[in-house]
Design a protein around this motif. Structure first.
Motif, PDB file in Angstrom:
ATOM      1  N   GLN A   1       0.825  -1.204   0.000  1.00 47.76           N
ATOM      2  CA  GLN A   1       0.000   0.000   0.000  1.00 47.76           C
ATOM      3  C   GLN A   1       0.859   1.254   0.000  1.00 47.76           C
ATOM      4  N   ALA A   2       1.930   1.245   0.789  1.00 48.16           N
ATOM      5  CA  ALA A   2       2.820   2.402   0.835  1.00 48.16           C
ATOM      6  C   ALA A   2       3.496   2.628  -0.511  1.00 48.16           C
ATOM      7  N   GLN A   3       3.956   1.569  -1.148  1.00 47.16           N
ATOM      8  CA  GLN A   3       4.633   1.707  -2.434  1.00 47.16           C
ATOM      9  C   GLN A   3       3.658   2.138  -3.535  1.00 47.16           C
ATOM     10  N   LEU A   4       2.470   1.578  -3.528  1.00 53.56           N
ATOM     11  CA  LEU A   4       1.478   1.964  -4.541  1.00 53.56           C
ATOM     12  C   LEU A   4       1.015   3.399  -4.341  1.00 53.56           C
ATOM     13  N   ALA A   5       0.934   3.836  -3.101  1.00 54.27           N
ATOM     14  CA  ALA A   5       0.526   5.210  -2.821  1.00 54.27           C
ATOM     15  C   ALA A   5       1.540   6.203  -3.385  1.00 54.27           C
ATOM     16  N   LYS A   6       2.802   5.815  -3.433  1.00 51.59           N
ATOM     17  CA  LYS A   6       3.847   6.687  -3.969  1.00 51.59           C
ATOM     18  C   LYS A   6       3.737   6.868  -5.477  1.00 51.59           C
ATOM     19  N   LEU A   7       3.022   5.981  -6.152  1.00 46.48           N
ATOM     20  CA  LEU A   7       2.930   6.030  -7.610  1.00 46.48           C
ATOM     21  C   LEU A   7       2.016   7.137  -8.118  1.00 46.48           C
ATOM     22  N   ASP A   8       1.252   7.767  -7.227  1.00 47.08           N
ATOM     23  CA  ASP A   8       0.360   8.863  -7.604  1.00 47.08           C
ATOM     24  C   ASP A   8      -0.615   8.433  -8.699  1.00 47.08           C
ATOM     25  N   LEU A   9      -1.279   7.327  -8.470  1.00 51.24           N
ATOM     26  CA  LEU A   9      -2.246   6.791  -9.423  1.00 51.24           C
ATOM     27  C   LEU A   9      -3.625   7.392  -9.189  1.00 51.24           C
ATOM     28  N   VAL A  10      -4.444   7.362 -10.214  1.00 51.20           N
ATOM     29  CA  VAL A  10      -5.835   7.777 -10.066  1.00 51.20           C
ATOM     30  C   VAL A  10      -6.708   6.522 -10.053  1.00 51.20           C
ATOM     31  N   THR A  11      -7.858   6.663  -9.443  1.00 50.71           N
ATOM     32  CA  THR A  11      -8.777   5.531  -9.414  1.00 50.71           C
ATOM     33  C   THR A  11      -9.453   5.392 -10.780  1.00 50.71           C
ATOM     34  N   ARG A  12     -10.032   4.245 -11.011  1.00 52.07           N
ATOM     35  CA  ARG A  12     -10.755   4.013 -12.263  1.00 52.07           C
ATOM     36  C   ARG A  12     -11.920   4.998 -12.372  1.00 52.07           C
ATOM     37  N   GLU A  13     -12.568   5.252 -11.241  1.00 52.15           N
ATOM     38  CA  GLU A  13     -13.694   6.187 -11.230  1.00 52.15           C
ATOM     39  C   GLU A  13     -13.235   7.585 -11.651  1.00 52.15           C
ATOM     40  N   GLU A  14     -12.121   8.049 -11.110  1.00 51.51           N
ATOM     41  CA  GLU A  14     -11.595   9.359 -11.489  1.00 51.51           C
ATOM     42  C   GLU A  14     -11.234   9.398 -12.973  1.00 51.51           C
ATOM     43  N   PHE A  15     -10.640   8.326 -13.466  1.00 51.69           N
ATOM     44  CA  PHE A  15     -10.275   8.239 -14.875  1.00 51.69           C
ATOM     45  C   PHE A  15     -11.520   8.303 -15.755  1.00 51.69           C
TER      46      PHE A  15
END
Length: 83
Positions: free
Chosen positions: A38-52
């Motif tokens: 979770q910590a590593q994925l949070a660093k990726l600055d991804l958007v959710t599918r809903e936001e996309f």
């Protein structure tokens, strides 16, 4: 922001690929793995599918309006050239 179900699936796949001895390390290892992922994925600055999806819809509406405006400008220019 991140889909917890996807994280669970990734963790499960990792656990399934481990030898039985490592699987027996217990819930502490699972909790640490989840926390680290979770910590590593949070660093990726991804958007959710809903936001996309929302941004995709906004872009589509903007393109439609742009096409309409371009047609209107062409019509006005054509009228101006006739006058």
């Amino acid at each position: 922001m991140l889909n917890p179900k996807k994280i669970e699936q990734v963790i499960q796949q990792i656990q399934d690929s481990l030898p039985q001895g490592l699987k027996d390390l217990g819930q502490d290892a699972e909790a640490k793995l989840k926390q680290t992922l979770q910590a590593q994925l949070a660093k990726l600055d991804l958007v959710t599918r809903e936001e996309f999806d929302v941004q995709t819809q906004v872009l589509m509406r903007t393109r439609e309006k742009l096409v309409e405006l371009e047609k209107r400008v062409d019509e006005l220019l054509a009228q101006q050239n006739k006058a």
